[in-house]
Motif scaffolding. Structure first.
Motif, PDB file in Angstrom:
ATOM      1  N   ASN A  70       0.860  -1.175   0.000  1.00 29.71           N
ATOM      2  CA  ASN A  70       0.000   0.000   0.000  1.00 29.71           C
ATOM      3  C   ASN A  70       0.900   1.231   0.000  1.00 29.71           C
ATOM      4  O   ASN A  70       1.137   1.845   1.031  1.00 29.71           O
ATOM      5  CB  ASN A  70      -0.920  -0.028   1.224  1.00 29.71           C
ATOM      6  CG  ASN A  70      -1.946   1.072   1.205  1.00 29.71           C
ATOM      7  OD1 ASN A  70      -2.070   1.804   0.233  1.00 29.71           O
ATOM      8  ND2 ASN A  70      -2.681   1.196   2.279  1.00 29.71           N
ATOM      9  N   ALA A  71       1.434   1.555  -1.185  1.00 34.04           N
ATOM     10  CA  ALA A  71       2.393   2.660  -1.327  1.00 34.04           C
ATOM     11  C   ALA A  71       1.830   3.724  -2.256  1.00 34.04           C
ATOM     12  O   ALA A  71       0.931   3.446  -3.054  1.00 34.04           O
ATOM     13  CB  ALA A  71       3.706   2.125  -1.892  1.00 34.04           C
ATOM     14  N   LYS A  72       2.371   4.939  -2.163  1.00 33.99           N
ATOM     15  CA  LYS A  72       2.009   5.988  -3.118  1.00 33.99           C
ATOM     16  C   LYS A  72       2.507   5.615  -4.508  1.00 33.99           C
ATOM     17  O   LYS A  72       1.814   5.754  -5.498  1.00 33.99           O
ATOM     18  CB  LYS A  72       2.657   7.325  -2.735  1.00 33.99           C
ATOM     19  CG  LYS A  72       1.972   8.083  -1.676  1.00 33.99           C
ATOM     20  CD  LYS A  72       2.681   9.433  -1.508  1.00 33.99           C
ATOM     21  CE  LYS A  72       2.604   9.858  -0.079  1.00 33.99           C
ATOM     22  NZ  LYS A  72       3.483  10.987   0.206  1.00 33.99           N
ATOM     23  N   LYS A  73       3.771   5.170  -4.532  1.00 32.03           N
ATOM     24  CA  LYS A  73       4.420   4.866  -5.797  1.00 32.03           C
ATOM     25  C   LYS A  73       5.521   3.844  -5.553  1.00 32.03           C
ATOM     26  O   LYS A  73       6.172   3.873  -4.508  1.00 32.03           O
ATOM     27  CB  LYS A  73       5.016   6.142  -6.389  1.00 32.03           C
ATOM     28  CG  LYS A  73       5.638   5.963  -7.740  1.00 32.03           C
ATOM     29  CD  LYS A  73       6.124   7.289  -8.300  1.00 32.03           C
ATOM     30  CE  LYS A  73       6.733   7.064  -9.673  1.00 32.03           C
ATOM     31  NZ  LYS A  73       7.234   8.307 -10.252  1.00 32.03           N
ATOM     32  N   ILE A  74       5.726   2.960  -6.540  1.00 25.36           N
ATOM     33  CA  ILE A  74       6.792   1.966  -6.489  1.00 25.36           C
ATOM     34  C   ILE A  74       7.589   2.102  -7.777  1.00 25.36           C
ATOM     35  O   ILE A  74       7.023   2.058  -8.873  1.00 25.36           O
ATOM     36  CB  ILE A  74       6.224   0.541  -6.354  1.00 25.36           C
ATOM     37  CG1 ILE A  74       5.454   0.411  -5.040  1.00 25.36           C
ATOM     38  CG2 ILE A  74       7.333  -0.496  -6.447  1.00 25.36           C
ATOM     39  CD1 ILE A  74       4.720  -0.900  -4.884  1.00 25.36           C
ATOM     40  N   GLY A  75       8.892   2.275  -7.657  1.00 28.84           N
ATOM     41  CA  GLY A  75       9.761   2.467  -8.812  1.00 28.84           C
ATOM     42  C   GLY A  75       9.962   1.192  -9.620  1.00 28.84           C
ATOM     43  O   GLY A  75       9.300   0.180  -9.419  1.00 28.84           O
TER      44      GLY A  75
END
Length: 158
Positions: A70-75
């Motif tokens: 549950n992250a804002k963004k994952i690279g």
């Protein structure tokens, strides 16, 4: 043409043999996944609440049992191992982590809050990270601290 055939063969093998891969694939294709999921279910204990458009290419879920993402963004080129929790530090808020590129989050790690995890970071097994992590670091412990930065052994607080 040979490369395309191998790509399709590899895709098919991954889809039918790895439930973690199926979970990520179904998540990325959205509602249409219901057409496929009756053939083979994904990993039920692998939970995503990150916008699929914010998950970079090359995401690898290793043994995705009991994993919450549950992250804002994952690279790009991120590895997440089993029993990892990535999420909010407070319920009812949108304070989620942002994960950089080439990050490896090992088994049983917890990454919480409105923090940034830099590029080329390894978060060791069982570590708890609640503060920003700079690029090119290895993090271990609870609370997490830096044991390696830019290839050199250190002992620094986050």
């Amino acid at each position: 043409m040979h490369v395309e055939e191998d790509s399709f063969k590899n895709f098919t093998w991954l889809l039918f043999n790895l439930p973690e891969y199926r979970s990520v694939f179904y998540y990325r294709i959205g509602k249409i996944s219901k057409l496929f999921s009756f053939l083979a279910n994904g990993r039920e204990s692998l939970y995503f609440d990150t916008p699929s458009s914010e998950i970079g290419k090359g995401l690898i879920i290793q043994h995705g049992f009991s994993t919450i993402v549950n992250a804002k963004k994952i690279g790009i080129n991120v590895q997440i191992w089993h029993n990892v929790t990535i999420g909010k530090s407070e319920s009812g808020t949108s304070k989620k982590p942002t994960i950089g590129n080439n990050v490896k989050i090992c088994a049983n790690a917890i990454v919480l809050g409105d923090i940034n995890v830099g590029n080329n970071v390894v978060i060791g097994a069982g570590s708890v990270v609640t503060k920003n992590v700079p690029d090119n670091c290895v993090i271990v412990g609870n609370p997490g601290y830096i044991i390696k930065r830019n290839g050199f052994r250190v002992n620094e607080k986050l």
